[in-house]
Design a protein around this motif. Structure first.
Motif: not given
Length: 392
Positions: A351-375
């Motif tokens: 529900i939050v995207g597709t996951f594959r994992f590195t050998p260390q256990g972190d997302p293979l394709e990590p992502n961030l989403f940027f939000y701007e504070l307005r009003e």
């Protein structure tokens, strides 16, 4: 003093917005909605009593909804998945006891814990018992830092968040001079380190750091130290509950440059208390804007009809349960070794995207989403990585 209770900090922004269904009590068997024979049993570790019970309920709601959906879609030849809750009381000692108890309780995988300290303290027990652990909310580098091959974390870790925020500052905001503000707390230093390392590797870009005392912050001194570097951008690597007052002091001192921040500012506190000085601030988080993800619209609507708003804690717990359910379906069984291998080698749509994992256990394709504070509102602007999950 250090704050060892960090997790997906943006979730604090909406912790009370969702309707809460039946509580998930400690060590209570949780069934699905369809008749089930010989189900695979998994455990959910979190705070189901005490002051953080509401967050534990969000975890349980996400897992319950995901497994109900998966079980309803399973054929008669596929094993369903059910979960039990284990109450760690948000306490590191109890968390270790919970892990030990769960390891001998017949479960094939675990989801949890809510926070970094409880997760880290219990990791060795899961590893020694070869019990796969999906970490849905902890961003601390340490969760995967021991290279335990049974650990799989969903959100982007602290250091990588700092690095990705630095690239956004340099490439999207077109900034060449930045000051990073942080404190000697558990959340912030790793983010700051990642930002400094990445930003200073960009040709023509320079970032310096200003540390603010954790116990007795001197905001005027911090503002003066920042002004001495004439930055185009001030980046906050920490929590708005602690560093937020500096926003007002900087604006009052005449700073007219940009603000950006890590996930510790993507919350209700920033919206409600610092909307005016933080106008235009861009904050990152691992939580995508699900309204822009049409492929999960049905799941989102179903969850909201049952529980109300899908918080980040609930969403990533939901995703963790989806991964386990898909691994069970892929293997046709429920042994710990089979599930660990399936999770380590598979790709999982959640529900939050597709996951594959590195050998260390972190997302293979990590992502961030940027939000701007307005009003006084967080408005989604962009993703660090375009994966096709969002329509924007």
């Amino acid at each position: 003093m250090t704050d060892r209770r960090r997790f997906l900090t943006g979730s604090l922004a909406v912790a009370g917005l969702g309707a809460v269904a039946r509580p998930a009590l400690a060590q209570v068997f949780q069934g699905g909605t369809a008749p089930i024979t010989n189900p695979v049993q998994i455990g959910l570790m979190g705070p189901f009593t005490g002051s953080d019970r509401g967050l534990g309920e969000q975890m349980a709601n996400g897992v319950r909804q995901a497994l109900d959906n998966a079980n309803q879609g399973a054929s008669i030849f596929q094993r369903a998945v059910q979960f039990r809750t284990y109450d760690d009381l948000d306490d590191i000692g109890v968390a270790q006891q919970v892990a030990q108890f769960a390891a001998g309780d017949g479960i094939s995988a675990a989801i949890g814990h809510l926070r970094s300290d409880t997760t880290e303290f219990a990791l060795q027990t899961y590893y020694q018992n070869r019990l796969p652990l999906i970490v849905p909310t902890t961003t601390a580098d340490e969760a995967t830092g021991k290279n335990y091959d049974i650990v799989f974390r969903l959100p982007t870790n602290d250091t990588l968040e700092g690095r990705m925020d630095a690239l956004d500052a340099a490439n999207t905001l077109k900034v060449t001079a930045a000051v990073v503000v942080s404190q000697a707390a558990s959340y912030g230093p790793a983010v700051a380190s990642g930002f400094l390392q990445e930003f200073n590797s960009v040709k023509g870009a320079t970032a310096t750091q200003v540390l603010v005392d954790l116990e007795k912050p001197d905001w005027s001194a911090a503002a003066a130290a920042i002004a001495a570097h004439s930055p185009q951008l001030v980046y906050f690597a920490g929590m708005s509950q602690r560093l937020g007052p500096l926003l007002e002091v900087l604006r009052a001192a005449g700073y007219k440059g940009l603000f950006s921040a890590s996930q510790g500012f993507w919350n209700q506190t920033t919206m409600e208390h610092y909307a005016k000085p933080a106008q235009g601030l861009v904050a990152s988080t691992s939580m995508p804007p699900l309204a822009l993800a049409p492929q999960v619209r049905f799941d989102l609507d179903a969850y909201q009809a049952r529980y109300g708003a899908l918080t980040p804690v609930a969403a990533f717990s939901y995703a963790a349960a989806q991964i386990v359910a898909q691994a069970v379906r892929n293997t046709g069984g429920g042994s710990r070794s089979a599930l660990r291998a399936a999770i380590a080698q598979g790709a999982f749509n959640t529900i939050v995207g597709t996951f594959r994992f590195t050998p260390q256990g972190d997302p293979l394709e990590p992502n961030l989403f940027f939000y701007e504070l307005r009003e006084g509102r967080w408005i989604y602007r962009r993703a660090a990585r375009n994966t096709g999950f969002l329509i924007k």
